[in-house]
Design a protein around this motif. Structure first.
Motif, PDB file in Angstrom:
ATOM      1  N   TYR A 185      18.591 -34.235  -2.922  1.00 21.22           N
ATOM      2  CA  TYR A 185      18.898 -32.871  -3.076  1.00 21.22           C
ATOM      3  C   TYR A 185      20.109 -32.982  -2.621  1.00 21.22           C
ATOM      4  N   GLU A 186      21.759 -32.814  -3.564  1.00 23.97           N
ATOM      5  CA  GLU A 186      23.362 -32.812  -3.192  1.00 23.97           C
ATOM      6  C   GLU A 186      23.514 -31.640  -4.148  1.00 23.97           C
ATOM      7  N   ILE A 187      25.042 -31.004  -3.430  1.00 20.68           N
ATOM      8  CA  ILE A 187      25.651 -30.037  -4.461  1.00 20.68           C
ATOM      9  C   ILE A 187      26.505 -31.025  -5.259  1.00 20.68           C
ATOM     10  N   GLN A 215      18.844 -22.895   2.309  1.00 18.20           N
ATOM     11  CA  GLN A 215      18.316 -23.856   3.110  1.00 18.20           C
ATOM     12  C   GLN A 215      17.686 -24.066   4.282  1.00 18.20           C
ATOM     13  N   THR A 229      20.854 -30.574   1.522  1.00 14.49           N
ATOM     14  CA  THR A 229      21.773 -31.674   1.244  1.00 14.49           C
ATOM     15  C   THR A 229      21.802 -33.124   1.641  1.00 14.49           C
ATOM     16  N   ALA A 236      15.811 -33.163   2.069  1.00 14.44           N
ATOM     17  CA  ALA A 236      16.672 -32.788   0.747  1.00 14.44           C
ATOM     18  C   ALA A 236      16.031 -33.747  -0.012  1.00 14.44           C
TER      19      ALA A 236
END
Length: 600
Positions: free
Chosen positions: A276-278, A317, A322, A304
């Motif tokens: 996961y990353e924005i 979160q 991330t 992540a």
């Protein structure tokens, strides 16, 4: 378009407007920070090196108790820096943190000066070195005043250590090749400012404390602290001030561990791109510096792992972090072994601030027939050399080494630290040899029970300069190397916290010194006539030389452990290229997978 190019990302001026390179920060304004740091050290170094004498002679502590009280105080002044750094990075900002801390230190020094001045606030005069003396130790209200004042100074000093170097580094843009080079020099000049302040403190201030009275000496320290506040505050209109984001970077690190534990049973994807990353298109709006994925500490990658895609819902979160968050956590975790290997050097430093001062008090301190050097002024020897060596190191050695190694700092931060660790072991060995020589002279001249300062041994105090000199060079390598290492490697939102790795390491070292001294005394109580290697007030009859030898051997063992740790460390990729326009050879980016062993 030209105006936009001059803006400094993430920095504002004192009115909250985006800082401009042509108006704010830079080398000129960093000089105010260095000047303030010089005044702060001018105010406190004399106190640190001579405080054991103040506790024993004026407040009537036993020698080992006085030494432990000093190391506890110094350790607290370092450990509290973590709290101030957290507040500086997250809520109040570094400039305000420095100003508040400086005012606290000013109040503490003023209170110490008042107590030293009024006889009712301290114990009656008494010579603790007389064998049959029964001197009353400070107690009750006066003891409370002493420790409140002392720990006000500790709190203020911790805040300055946490935020002042980082605020000074904020005056430079790491993305600008020219300013990146200046930033590297800034950390060397930071040591130089400490040395300049130390030269004044260890000569004028210590002499006044010992010859004119502690009230005058502490009053002068209070004045120096006031001048430091004025100098620092005067730069407000020109400073680049770090923009506080209002979020806790430490909390984000903790979230990674919580999420990794929650996801511990999940399988890591084969392709790290699935983590996961924005959306990176939002970088400017979110002011996030993205970090690439690295194949280290893979267990943290589980934080992540996307369980189920939820494009229209903000993820929790504490369950999903991330890749950048995870990489920040990896950076901090990777620095922990380096951090742990630096404790023992401070244990050695603590002895130079305590027992070595007491050694000097038994020796001949005359420079001329009419002038004597106070024992606490002995650190002036390495500091005076450092005033000369730091500019040579920064302006001659670093550019020369840079051409060979390609590193912007000449040699890597960890190589610099390693050199200092070796030198600390040599310093303790030198101290042990000198102590054997000193005790032999006391025994030969039948002066084992001589009263320090009043019946000096026929040996010059300058024999102790060897241990101070070697350790002074070790300081230049290790502590400055660590400060720059932690600052350069830490995530952008943890810059103040990162410099606290150094101060926290020193704090642990000072606390360890207290434990080591008590443990050694306890372990050797039944096998020595003095009741322990370091027991009692008569340093001529204890076994300080054996204690120094033990520290030397343990320091060498610590270095070999550090060598293994350093060879396994991977630098994070961030070093900018330095343009030829700044008269420096071009430097290549440090590759993500580059290991320290390649340059050791």
């Amino acid at each position: 378009m030209q105006e936009k190019a001059e803006l400094v990302e993430g920095k504002v001026d004192w009115k909250g407007r985006t800082a401009r390179k042509d108006k704010h920060g830079g080398l000129r304004n960093s000089l105010l920070v260095l000047g303030a740091f010089a005044f702060e050290n001018m105010a406190t170094i004399a106190l640190a090196v001579n405080l054991v004498t103040y506790f024993s002679v004026v407040m009537h502590f036993e020698l080992s108790e006085a030494a432990n009280t000093v190391t506890n105080y110094v350790g607290t002044s370092y450990i509290l820096s973590i709290i101030v750094a957290f507040l500086a990075d997250t809520y109040i900002g570094r400039f305000k943190a420095v100003l508040i801390s400086a005012c606290l230190e000013f109040l503490g020094l003023g209170l110490l000066a008042l107590q030293a001045h009024y006889p009712k606030l301290k114990p009656p005069l008494c010579n603790i070195f007389e064998p049959n003396a029964h001197c009353a130790q400070v107690s009750g209200r006066n003891s409370a005043i002493l420790f409140v004042a002392l720990y006000l100074v500790a709190a203020g000093s911790s805040g300055l250590k946490a935020a002042l170097p980082t605020h000074g580094a904020d005056q430079f843009d790491e993305k600008d090749p020219k300013e990146a080079t200046q930033l590297s020099s800034f950390f060397n000049w930071l040591l130089l400012s400490v040395c300049i302040g130390g030269v004044v403190s260890l000569t004028i201030f210590v002499w006044i404390q010992d010859n004119k009275g502690w009230d005058y000496g502490l009053g002068l320290s209070t004045l120096a602290m006031f001048l430091g506040i004025i100098m620092f505050a005067s730069g407000l209109p020109q400073y680049r001030i770090h923009s506080v984001q209002g979020r806790s970077a430490i909390t984000e690190i903790i979230q990674v561990y919580v999420a990794a534990i929650r996801n511990r049973k999940l399988q890591l994807p084969e392709d790290s791109a699935e983590l996961y990353e924005i959306n990176k298109d939002k970088e400017a709006a979110l002011e996030v510096k993205f970090l690439p994925h690295r194949d280290v500490f893979r267990f943290l990658d589980k934080a992540a792992i996307v369980r189920s895609p939820t494009p229209f819902e903000t993820p929790n979160q504490w369950k999903l972090c991330t890749v950048t968050q995870v990489e920040n956590a990896k950076v901090i975790l990777g620095m922990v072994p380096i951090f742990c290997c630096t404790f023992f050097m401070t244990v050695c430093l603590a002895q130079l601030q305590t027992f070595s001062v007491q050694q000097g008090a038994t020796m001949d301190t005359r420079i001329t027939k009419s002038f004597k050097i106070p024992p606490a002024s002995l650190p002036i020897i390495p500091i005076a050399f450092l005033v000369i060596l730091v500019p040579i190191y920064d302006q001659v050695f670093v550019p020369f080494a840079r051409k060979i190694t390609g590193h912007i700092t000449g040699i890597t931060h960890l190589q610099r630290v390693g050199v200092g660790l070796v030198l600390s072991s040599l310093a303790m060995a030198s101290a042990a040899i000198m102590e054997v020589k000193r005790k032999n002279i006391a025994r030969t001249h039948n002066m084992l029970d001589a009263i320090p300062m009043f019946q000096p041994l026929p040996i010059s105090v300058f024999w102790l300069s060897f241990q101070y000199f070697i350790f002074g060079i070790a300081d230049m390598f290790t502590y400055v190397g660590l400060l720059e290492f932690f600052y350069s490697q830490a995530p952008i939102d943890l810059k103040s916290i990162s410099t606290c790795f150094l101060w926290s390491s020193m704090a642990v070292g000072y606390y360890m010194s207290t434990v080591v001294v008590k443990t050694v005394n306890s372990a050797t109580k039944g096998i020595t006539r003095s009741g322990g290697w370091l027991a009692g007030n008569n340093i001529n009859r204890n076994h300080l030389n054996l204690f120094y030898w033990m520290l030397s051997v343990l320091s060498l063992v610590n270095f070999f452990v550090y060598l293994i740790v350093a060879m396994r460390y991977k630098y994070r990729p961030q070093s900018p290229e330095v343009s030829s326009g700044s008269n420096v050879h071009e430097l290549q980016n440090v590759n993500d997978d580059q290991k320290v062993e390649a340059t050791l």
